[in-house]
Scaffold this motif. Structure first.
Motif, short mmCIF file in Angstrom:
data_model
loop_
_atom_site.label_atom_id
_atom_site.label_comp_id
_atom_site.label_asym_id
_atom_site.label_seq_id
_atom_site.Cartn_x
_atom_site.Cartn_y
_atom_site.Cartn_z
N TYR A 40 -13.14 35.62 13.57
CA TYR A 40 -13.31 35.21 12.18
C TYR A 40 -11.96 35.16 11.47
O TYR A 40 -11.12 36.06 11.63
CB TYR A 40 -14.24 36.17 11.43
CG TYR A 40 -15.71 36.00 11.80
CD1 TYR A 40 -16.35 34.78 11.63
CD2 TYR A 40 -16.45 37.07 12.30
CE1 TYR A 40 -17.68 34.62 11.95
CE2 TYR A 40 -17.79 36.92 12.64
CZ TYR A 40 -18.40 35.70 12.47
OH TYR A 40 -19.72 35.54 12.79
N THR A 63 -14.86 32.80 8.66
CA THR A 63 -15.44 31.72 9.45
C THR A 63 -14.75 31.62 10.81
O THR A 63 -13.61 32.04 10.97
CB THR A 63 -15.31 30.37 8.74
OG1 THR A 63 -13.93 29.99 8.69
CG2 THR A 63 -15.88 30.42 7.34
N LEU A 101 -24.88 30.89 21.47
CA LEU A 101 -24.06 30.40 20.37
C LEU A 101 -24.10 28.88 20.22
O LEU A 101 -23.96 28.36 19.12
CB LEU A 101 -22.61 30.85 20.56
CG LEU A 101 -22.36 32.37 20.47
CD1 LEU A 101 -20.95 32.70 20.93
CD2 LEU A 101 -22.58 32.88 19.05
N TYR A 159 -19.46 29.28 12.42
CA TYR A 159 -20.18 30.50 12.06
C TYR A 159 -19.46 31.14 10.86
O TYR A 159 -18.24 31.32 10.89
CB TYR A 159 -20.22 31.48 13.21
CG TYR A 159 -21.28 31.16 14.26
CD1 TYR A 159 -22.60 31.55 14.09
CD2 TYR A 159 -20.95 30.44 15.40
CE1 TYR A 159 -23.57 31.25 15.03
CE2 TYR A 159 -21.91 30.13 16.36
CZ TYR A 159 -23.22 30.53 16.16
OH TYR A 159 -24.18 30.23 17.09
N ALA A 186 -24.79 36.04 10.41
CA ALA A 186 -23.95 34.89 10.15
C ALA A 186 -24.83 33.69 9.85
O ALA A 186 -26.02 33.67 10.16
CB ALA A 186 -23.04 34.60 11.34
N SER A 216 -24.95 29.68 10.78
CA SER A 216 -24.36 28.68 11.66
C SER A 216 -24.51 27.29 11.05
O SER A 216 -25.61 26.91 10.63
CB SER A 216 -25.02 28.72 13.04
OG SER A 216 -26.39 28.37 12.96
N THR A 276 -21.37 30.86 1.76
CA THR A 276 -22.09 31.85 2.56
C THR A 276 -22.19 33.19 1.83
O THR A 276 -23.22 33.87 1.89
CB THR A 276 -21.39 32.04 3.92
OG1 THR A 276 -21.39 30.78 4.61
CG2 THR A 276 -22.10 33.08 4.77
#
Length: 922
Positions: free
Chosen positions: A402, A407, A426, A436, A448, A450, A472
């Motif tokens: 991340y 992200t 994934l 993600y 998370a 996606s 998010t």
């Protein structure tokens, strides 16, 4: 005088009187123009004729020195057809100065104009400078993002079809590591130096922009593709050679380039940026320290989605407004969470051309994932219909990838770092590119979201990743709130609504609500206030925990009752006796005064019920500004301000201002920089000589550490030792200093010199470790130095507070052959009743001791008796901090063995100490 009266007064004056008033203003020249005669008359400061110019208008263009473009203004003004003030340019040498003309009303037949000339050249220069500064980034001096974007768009709009240009997006490779390793001050130096280099490398006609952080944009005008490629090769090589203040430090840069050939037009800054940013990303994938050209300018075009007719429920504004503002608006206006999340996922999918979005809940302990919400286009399948599992190793691989926006982007052809199980999890459902974005609750990772492209691989720009990260966060905050309101039992998202003791909202809910306000930009003039009771444990010990709990309840009730606008205020108990308030904030002095008033009034009320309690409240206040990243930032800052209130301080409310912010940043750099400083030998040992009062020879020294920072500044121990005492790293620093002193002694032994004993400071934290002395011995053995060359010093205060452990430590040192010394005797807690049991060789009297005792004969007598007593116990005595001849004389007369202080020498580097020591012995 009133305004109307003043006007009447002026109108009654003669022309000469009026001009006299005007001439009182600096830099003004009075004039009269006679229309019939076409004659200009200039007056001096005494209102006497200075110069007459007949036929003024006839000669205006030929010999007046007025700029040709401004001649018409003067003519129109003097003939009464243009009202003042009028600004014109007058020749002055090779340049022009700016002059402002204005007129006064004149009684009579209108055949005369009286007025004044004022030189406004400097005023205009200052205005131009201020205007230019507003366009510039304050750190680098390059154009700021807003101005740079405007200038580039203006150029692109007016671009000559026969010219070509290059558009560059560049950033510094691994710049985050620079800030983490060397601190933000050096990071700022790197950015400033790099910007200076860009100004010298590119031409003046080019537009140089700091887009933000370590990202820069350059528009190169009138350049061919061949020249641009050649220039880029030179740029990459030259960047590696840029020199900085830190020896051996260098940087590299990755560059994405768009080239606009002749007859290519119609592009905007935003389109070129997206294309160049894609090329920058390719440069990073290929290994950084290189440039890459965008292969197709049509890769990113600002076209609206073509299938909008399928979604009539979507407001068109949502597809063009700021994504974060859109997310807030959708949650604000939609009646239920389920409806809001469904609408928002559709909007995000259309904006970013996605095929599927899934909210994935993660339970790290059980290593299981399940979906909470999902949106997908009609062309792709559902995923995560059932719970699925993952391995610890695969989770860590994902978690560590991340970026700063929370992200990470996964491509189907670049998944080798994951196991086959993780690849299937994934990238399922035909995914080609998945972004993600992490979800956190109360600082814990809970899953998370996606964001999936299935039809083709997708590039995500830095700006897009930042926007998705913020969206998010908003989704996560509302998801948490929704689950709390629906009280989903057993869910890892479930948090309590209220504090069980005080009835205030819980700390978790407080953070969520405040986060929503700050991140959404709705904070306005707010401040965060962190308050606690000083020494509340003593209240509990004296009155019992039941009374203590009652005080906390009453404080919470008191604050909530006192707050005037409860709809705009949030208040909670953090833990124990600590409270947080999020309040409307106006002037700093008003906020602090109001909080102090509230605290004092509550203390006064409690004092009536518990007369001997000595309750005290302290608060830290942090104003919410545009740089505030969220609730955690505000809470940490207010908490830091709170901790600045000391026990003995009369100031009980501390405001987090610029100075305190700088102090906290410096402390963070000190705390985080110790490993780098030790590895780079930035900590250097200075030596302060100890002088015999018998013959004034150097008989020893104390090793004192100084931090020589890369910028050349020197930090004294009091700026970093207390911080390292708190976090335990002082132990590492102690061993480092001891090893440097040991190496110094060994070096002089090898040169055949007889070294005097050196005393080294030891933290009381070593007393907790029974192996501490063995570690010191191991260092001596490595260098082949005897322990009798060193003295180990602890302060009197540390000895009293940790008596049993320190006593054992002193004993172990003496058994190992070290001499021991008690530092700062007489400065803090008294050890007189314990000193006979402490294994000591030397007692050092603190400078405060001698300063107080020298003031009168009784003090000198006491000092004499104290030294006699210490000698009688078998201790040698040293007085530190001796600075005057009188102090040295008194200490000699009372029988002190030695002194250490500025009277002889301040602490000096090792080379200087060697020079002093061996010259004094000859």
């Amino acid at each position: 005088m009133k305004k109307d009266d003043e006007k009447n007064f002026l109108s009654g004056l003669k022309t000469q009187d009026k001009m006299s008033i005007l001439l009182k203003s600096a830099g003004m020249t009075a004039f009269e123009y006679l229309l019939k005669e076409d004659q200009m008359i200039y007056y001096n400061a005494h209102l006497k004729v200075d110069r007459e110019m007949p036929g003024f208008l006839k000669k205006l263009e030929a010999s007046s020195g007025i700029h040709p473009e401004d001649v018409w203004k003067v003519r129109e003004f003097l003939q009464g057809r243009l009202r003042g003030p009028v600004e014109v340019r007058l020749r002055e040498g090779e340049s022009y100065k700016r002059v402002q003309m204005d007129a006064l009303p004149v009684e009579g037949d209108g055949e005369k104009i009286a007025g004044c000339l004022k030189d406004v050249t400097e005023d205009r220069k200052r205005e131009e400078i201020l205007e230019e500064q507003a366009k510039r980034d304050s750190l680098t001096g390059l154009y700021n993002n807003f101005t740079g974007k405007s200038l580039i768009n203006e150029y692109l709009t007016q671009k000559n079809p026969y010219t070509s240009c290059g558009f560059l997006v560049m950033d510094l490779d691994y710049f985050k590591n620079v800030n983490d390793t060397y601190g933000h001050l050096f990071g700022d130096e790197v950015l400033s130096t790099f910007a200076g280099f860009l100004r010298t490398f590119f031409e003046k006609k080019d537009i140089l922009v700091r887009a933000g952080g370590d990202e820069f944009v350059v528009l190169m005008k009138d350049i061919s593709h061949e020249a641009l490629a050649k220039k880029m090769g030179q740029l990459i090589k030259t960047i590696r050679k840029i020199e900085f203040s830190r020896p051996g430090f260098s940087i590299t840069s990755s560059i994405g380039i768009c080239y606009l050939a002749e007859n290519v037009s119609g592009y905007t800054y935003e389109q070129l940026f997206e294309n160049a940013d894609w090329a920058l990303y390719q440069a990073k994938i290929q290994g950084r320290d290189r440039y890459v050209f965008c292969d197709n300018l049509r890769r990113f075009e600002m076209a609206a989605p073509s299938n909008l007719e399928k979604f009539p429920e979507i407001d068109q504004r949502y597809l063009h407004n700021d994504a974060v503002a859109t997310a807030f608006e959708i949650f604000e206006k939609t009646t239920t969470f389920d409806a809001a999340i469904e609408l928002l996922m559709k909007v995000v999918a259309l904006r970013y051309q996605l095929d599927r979005i899934t909210v994935v809940q993660t339970d790290i302990r059980s290593k299981m994932v399940e979906r909470s919400y999902q949106w997908r286009s009609e062309y792709v399948p559902e995923v995560l219909e059932n719970t699925d599992s993952f391995t610890k190793e695969d989770f860590y691989t994902l978690f560590r990838s991340y970026d700063e926006y929370g992200t990470t982007v996964l491509q189907q052809d670049n998944m080798k770092m994951y196991s086959e199980q993780a690849r299937n999890l994934l990238m399922q459902g035909g995914a080609k590119t998945v972004l993600y974005a992490a979800m956190y609750s109360e600082g814990s990772y809970v899953g998370a979201i996606s964001y999936v492209a299935c039809q083709r691989e997708r590039y995500w720009s830095k700006q897009e990743r930042k926007q998705i990260g913020e969206v998010t966060k908003i989704i996560t905050a509302h998801l948490m709130k929704n689950r709390v309101l629906n009280r989903m039992p057993g869910s890892s998202f479930s948090v309590p609504d209220y504090d069980s003791l005080t009835g205030t909202i819980s700390f978790a809910r407080f953070r969520e609500e405040v986060e929503r306000i700050i991140v959404g930009g709705y904070a306005g003039p707010y401040c965060m206030v962190y308050t606690d009771f000083m020494g509340f444990k003593y209240f509990n010990q004296k009155y019992g925990y039941r009374s203590g709990d009652q005080v906390l309840k009453e404080f919470a009730n008191y604050i909530m009752e006192t707050i005037q606008d409860s709809s705009r205020t949030y208040f909670c108990r953090v833990v124990a006796d600590q409270f947080l308030a999020f309040l409307p904030h106006h002037k700093p002095e008003d906020s602090c005064a109001r909080i102090e008033e509230l605290n004092e009034e509550f203390v006064r009320r409690m004092q009536e019920r518990f007369p001997d309690s000595r309750l005290r409240l302290r608060s830290g206040v942090y104003p919410i500004d545009k740089e505030c990243l969220g609730a955690s930032t505000a809470i940490d800052a207010a908490n830091y301000a709170r901790r600045q209130v000391e026990e003995t301080s009369s100031r009980r409310v501390v405001y987090y201002d610029t100075a305190l912010k700088g102090q906290q940043q410096m402390e963070n750099e000190i705390i985080n920089g110790i490993d780098k400083a030790i590895a780079g030998h930035q900590f250097q040992v200075y030596y302060q000589p100890k002088i015999s009062l018998n013959d004034h020879r150097i008989i020893g020294a104390e090793a004192l550490v100084r931090w020589i920072r890369p910028d050349g500044s020197i930090l004294r121990p009091d700026s970093f030792i207390p911080l390292y005492e708190k976090n335990g790293r002082v132990i590492d620093l102690d061993f480092y200093v001891f090893e440097q002193v040991t190496a110094f002694i060994r070096k002089n032994q090898d040169m055949g010199r007889q070294m005097v004993p050196v005393s080294v400071n030891v933290s009381a934290l070593h007393a907790r470790d029974t192996d501490a002395v063995a570690q010191y011995q191991a260092i001596l053995e490595r260098y082949g130095v005897n322990p009798d060359r060193l003295q180990m010093e602890l302060t009197e205060t540390a000895t009293v507070l940790n008596y049993e452990n320190v006593r054992r430590l002193f004993s172990d040192f003496q058994k190992a052959g070290f001499a021991t010394s008690l530092d700062d005797f007489g400065a803090g807690f008294s050890i007189l009743n314990l000193i006979t049991d402490v294994p000591l060789n030397v007692v050092k009297l603190d400078y405060i001791f001698i300063n107080k005792c020298e003031q009168n004969e009784r003090g000198i007598y006491f000092l004499n008796q104290m030294i006699d007593m210490l000698h009688g116990l078998g201790f040698r005595t040293i007085c530190e901090g001796a600075e005057t001849d009188r102090q040295v004389k008194i200490l000699t007369e009372v029988g002190c063995d030695a002194i250490q202080g500025n009277w002889f020498s301040v602490p000096v580097p090792a080379e200087k100490f060697e020079e002093m020591l061996y010259i004094s012995k000859k």
